[in-house]
Design a protein around this motif. Structure first.
Motif, PDB file in Angstrom:
ATOM      1  N   THR A 286       0.844  -1.190   0.000  1.00 53.78           N
ATOM      2  CA  THR A 286       0.000   0.000   0.000  1.00 53.78           C
ATOM      3  C   THR A 286       0.885   1.247   0.000  1.00 53.78           C
ATOM      4  OG1 THR A 286      -0.090   0.122   2.409  1.00 53.78           O
ATOM      5  CG2 THR A 286      -1.752  -1.255   1.302  1.00 53.78           C
ATOM      6  N   LYS A 287       0.244   2.386  -0.214  1.00 52.29           N
ATOM      7  CA  LYS A 287       0.985   3.640  -0.205  1.00 52.29           C
ATOM      8  C   LYS A 287       1.600   3.892   1.162  1.00 52.29           C
ATOM      9  CE  LYS A 287       0.493   8.598  -1.104  1.00 52.29           C
ATOM     10  NZ  LYS A 287      -0.445   9.680  -1.501  1.00 52.29           N
ATOM     11  N   SER A 288       0.848   3.550   2.224  1.00 49.68           N
ATOM     12  CA  SER A 288       1.352   3.730   3.590  1.00 49.68           C
ATOM     13  C   SER A 288       2.579   2.858   3.846  1.00 49.68           C
ATOM     14  CB  SER A 288       0.257   3.387   4.598  1.00 49.68           C
ATOM     15  OG  SER A 288       0.763   3.395   5.915  1.00 49.68           O
ATOM     16  N   GLN A 289       2.551   1.608   3.373  1.00 47.42           N
ATOM     17  CA  GLN A 289       3.688   0.707   3.576  1.00 47.42           C
ATOM     18  C   GLN A 289       4.911   1.178   2.799  1.00 47.42           C
ATOM     19  OE1 GLN A 289       1.747  -2.961   2.381  1.00 47.42           O
ATOM     20  NE2 GLN A 289       1.633  -3.666   4.516  1.00 47.42           N
ATOM     21  N   THR A 290       4.704   1.707   1.608  1.00 50.93           N
ATOM     22  CA  THR A 290       5.825   2.247   0.827  1.00 50.93           C
ATOM     23  C   THR A 290       6.465   3.420   1.556  1.00 50.93           C
ATOM     24  OG1 THR A 290       4.689   1.585  -1.205  1.00 50.93           O
ATOM     25  CG2 THR A 290       6.515   3.148  -1.417  1.00 50.93           C
ATOM     26  N   GLU A 291       5.630   4.257   2.193  1.00 49.85           N
ATOM     27  CA  GLU A 291       6.166   5.379   2.970  1.00 49.85           C
ATOM     28  C   GLU A 291       6.933   4.877   4.189  1.00 49.85           C
ATOM     29  OE1 GLU A 291       2.743   7.671   3.885  1.00 49.85           O
ATOM     30  OE2 GLU A 291       2.594   8.592   1.883  1.00 49.85           O
TER      31      GLU A 291
END
Length: 325
Positions: A286-291
């Motif tokens: 997810t975008k959160s995990q990539t961050e």
């Protein structure tokens, strides 16, 4: 069953007694002393072999004895030396004296030998005591006793890279992607119950060994899960590969903190190791995990190990850390 620690008693052979004898031959008066020396006792020797998988082959016998030396004989014949007792152990075995806790040695290559119990010296025959003032020596000496001790053998698997992760993080799948090793893969926790080792081919001239360890979990140092008994195999590991699960409810940072905490409680010095993070993409990040990954201070790689050639970039990163490229 994988056995990596045993305690055994080793007894070296006693030296043979010296002989008191005089030469008795026709037409040779006053032949003089001719008693031979006793033979030396045999040693107890550890020998490393690359075909020995662990210490299970020696755990069923509690005491290992070498042969005694035989007594000297007349005509200056020396006694036969006792035969050594050779114990075959895997490469990476460390020997300790149980009573003094002294490190006796470490066997790191095929064919290495370590004497853990020294055989006794053979006694002197009466020939040794002949002198201008003692032409008819009547004395000899007994052989000295062989060394006896209780030793502890620990097997530390010689690996370059260790896979470390929480339960069901996909370490076994990562192991197969890196080495083609046939480790057990299943959809339940603690699939790996004992260490597995595999070899990763970087090129025709370079390779590294990978160690797949049972999963760590919070409280492993206190006996939770499978415990942390297997952390003794970190002795020679150069690179720690933290395998993180993207499907876990815990953040990547929390997973890393749990692993570091359990390794620290297992007396593993993280300052001496190189750490690399590998995220197992069981599903798309997810975008959160990539961050989250972007905020990590450790080098990382994200991959789906079930896809063909997906592990090649990770293999290159590991090889660079090991200075194989």
């Amino acid at each position: 069953m994988f056995i990596d620690k045993v305690e055994i008693t080793v007894k070296a052979g006693r030296g043979g007694e010296g002989c008191v004898s005089f030469r008795r031959e026709k037409y040779i008066p006053r032949g003089g002393p001719d008693g031979g020396n006793g033979g030396n006792g045999g040693d107890v020797v550890l020998k490393a072999r690359d075909k020995v998988p662990d210490l299970s082959s020696i755990r069923h016998k509690s005491t290992y004895k070498a042969e005694h030396g035989t007594a000297g004989r007349k005509a200056r014949k020396q006694g036969r030396g006792g035969k050594d007792c050779v114990i075959h152990v895997p490469i990476g075995t460390i020997a300790w004296d149980e009573e003094t806790e002294e490190l006796l040695g470490e066997l790191v290559a095929h064919g290495d030998k370590l004497v853990v119990a020294q055989g006794g010296r053979g006694g002197d025959g009466n020939v040794r005591f002949a002198s201008p003032t003692n032409r008819v020596p009547q004395q000899c000496t007994p052989g000295t006793p062989g060394q006896e001790r209780r030793i502890i053998l620990e097997y530390s698997i010689p690996a370059d890279v260790a896979l470390i992760g929480l339960p069901n993080s996909g370490k076994s799948t990562m192991m197969q992607a890196l080495t083609n090793a046939k480790s057990t893969i299943a959809e339940y926790e603690f699939t790996t119950t004992e260490p597995y080792i595999g070899v990763c081919e970087v090129s025709p001239y370079a390779r590294f060994t990978v160690l797949d360890l049972p999963a760590l979990c919070a409280g492993a140092a206190d006996g939770q899960g499978l415990g942390n008994w297997f952390l003794r195999h970190m002795h020679r590991v150069v690179v720690f590969l933290f395998v993180l699960d993207c499907a876990s409810a815990d953040s990547f940072a929390k997973q890393i903190d749990i692993l570091k905490q359990e390794l620290g409680q297992g007396e593993v010095d993280l300052q001496e190791k190189k750490i690399l993070v590998a995220v197992n993409e069981k599903k798309h990040l997810t975008k959160s995990q990539t961050e989250q990954l972007g905020k990590l201070t450790l080098p990382w790689a994200s991959l789906n190990p079930t896809k063909k050639d997906a592990a090649q970039p990770l293999i290159n990163q590991i090889a660079a850390l090991l200075e194989l490229l």
